[in-house]
Design a protein around this motif. Structure first.
Motif, PDB file in Angstrom:
ATOM      1  N   CYS A 219      54.691  10.922 -66.095  1.00 37.78           N
ATOM      2  CA  CYS A 219      54.073  12.033 -65.390  1.00 37.78           C
ATOM      3  C   CYS A 219      55.152  13.063 -65.113  1.00 37.78           C
ATOM      4  O   CYS A 219      56.028  12.833 -64.279  1.00 37.78           O
ATOM      5  CB  CYS A 219      53.426  11.558 -64.095  1.00 37.78           C
TER       6      CYS A 219
ATOM      7  N   ARG B  83      37.626   5.814 -58.308  1.00 40.33           N
ATOM      8  CA  ARG B  83      39.047   5.984 -58.585  1.00 40.33           C
ATOM      9  C   ARG B  83      39.855   4.987 -57.747  1.00 40.33           C
ATOM     10  O   ARG B  83      39.743   4.956 -56.516  1.00 40.33           O
ATOM     11  CB  ARG B  83      39.472   7.414 -58.297  1.00 40.33           C
TER      12      ARG B  83
ATOM     13  N   TYR C  22      45.573   8.453 -63.895  1.00 42.88           N
ATOM     14  CA  TYR C  22      45.917   9.757 -63.343  1.00 42.88           C
ATOM     15  C   TYR C  22      47.168   9.677 -62.498  1.00 42.88           C
ATOM     16  O   TYR C  22      47.350   8.740 -61.717  1.00 42.88           O
ATOM     17  CB  TYR C  22      44.784  10.284 -62.451  1.00 42.88           C
ATOM     18  N   CYS C  23      48.019  10.667 -62.621  1.00 39.55           N
ATOM     19  CA  CYS C  23      49.152  10.861 -61.737  1.00 39.55           C
ATOM     20  C   CYS C  23      48.724  11.770 -60.593  1.00 39.55           C
ATOM     21  O   CYS C  23      47.938  12.706 -60.790  1.00 39.55           O
ATOM     22  CB  CYS C  23      50.313  11.481 -62.518  1.00 39.55           C
ATOM     23  N   ALA C  24      49.218  11.505 -59.387  1.00 43.37           N
ATOM     24  CA  ALA C  24      48.863  12.295 -58.218  1.00 43.37           C
ATOM     25  C   ALA C  24      50.080  12.527 -57.339  1.00 43.37           C
ATOM     26  O   ALA C  24      50.967  11.679 -57.262  1.00 43.37           O
ATOM     27  CB  ALA C  24      47.770  11.592 -57.413  1.00 43.37           C
TER      28      ALA C  24
ATOM     29  N   SER D 141      42.310   8.483 -52.758  1.00 40.75           N
ATOM     30  CA  SER D 141      42.488   9.690 -53.550  1.00 40.75           C
ATOM     31  C   SER D 141      42.540  10.940 -52.680  1.00 40.75           C
ATOM     32  O   SER D 141      43.199  11.916 -53.038  1.00 40.75           O
ATOM     33  CB  SER D 141      41.384   9.816 -54.598  1.00 40.75           C
TER      34      SER D 141
ATOM     35  N   TYR E 225      45.870  12.878 -51.655  1.00 38.94           N
ATOM     36  CA  TYR E 225      46.690  13.569 -52.643  1.00 38.94           C
ATOM     37  C   TYR E 225      46.180  14.972 -52.924  1.00 38.94           C
ATOM     38  O   TYR E 225      44.967  15.206 -53.007  1.00 38.94           O
ATOM     39  CB  TYR E 225      46.788  12.733 -53.926  1.00 38.94           C
TER      40      TYR E 225
ATOM     41  N   SER F  91      47.508  17.129 -55.546  1.00 33.81           N
ATOM     42  CA  SER F  91      47.616  17.565 -56.934  1.00 33.81           C
ATOM     43  C   SER F  91      47.362  16.396 -57.870  1.00 33.81           C
ATOM     44  O   SER F  91      47.769  15.267 -57.590  1.00 33.81           O
ATOM     45  CB  SER F  91      49.006  18.152 -57.213  1.00 33.81           C
ATOM     46  N   TRP F  92      46.703  16.696 -58.999  1.00 34.72           N
ATOM     47  CA  TRP F  92      46.330  15.669 -59.959  1.00 34.72           C
ATOM     48  C   TRP F  92      46.607  16.126 -61.379  1.00 34.72           C
ATOM     49  O   TRP F  92      46.466  17.307 -61.701  1.00 34.72           O
ATOM     50  CB  TRP F  92      44.836  15.337 -59.845  1.00 34.72           C
TER      51      TRP F  92
END
Length: 128
Positions: free
Chosen positions: A22, A45, A96-98, A112, A115, A117-118
């Motif tokens: 990421c 998620r 997904y990176c967060a 989720s 966080y 930004s994704w």
């Protein structure tokens, strides 16, 4: 506003390994926590692993991946990694990176909503 781009997903056999990357750009100095989530079809998620972007403290892992996955960081490269070993079919998901940039919050959140930004996600498929 930090931008995140994941890479490294693919189709593998059970027992194989993958390393997800990421790469972050823009606003990285405001990031407190970096984490990985995954989402399978029909599922919510799910938190996978996370760590503080700077300073000490150990990484946090979901029970389902503990002992198989390792999250790490390379701060000069503004990159976080997820090393996935002994992959299982149940690991199949979009990963997904967060990033959590909330001021004065330094703990690794496992929801989720923690966080800001994704990334766009990278697909991991594990054949039996």
């Amino acid at each position: 506003q930090v931008r995140l781009v994941e890479s490294g997903g693919g189709l593998v056999q059970a027992g194989d390994s993958l390393r997800l990357s990421c790469a972050a750009s823009g606003g990285i100095f405001n990031v407190r926590v970096m984490a990985w989530f995954r989402q399978a079809p029909g599922k919510g998620r799910e938190f996978v692993a996370g760590l503080r972007w700077s300073g000490g403290g150990s990484a946090t892992y979901a029970a389902s991946v503990l002992g198989r996955f390792t999250v790490s960081r390379d701060n000069p490269k503004s990159t976080v990694y997820l090393q996935m070993n002994n992959l299982k079919p149940e690991d199949t998901a979009q990963y997904y990176c967060a990033a959590d940039s909330t001021p004065r919050r330094f703990g690794v959140g496992q929801q989720s909503s923690n966080y800001n930004s994704w990334g766009q996600g990278t697909q991991v498929a594990v054949s039996p």
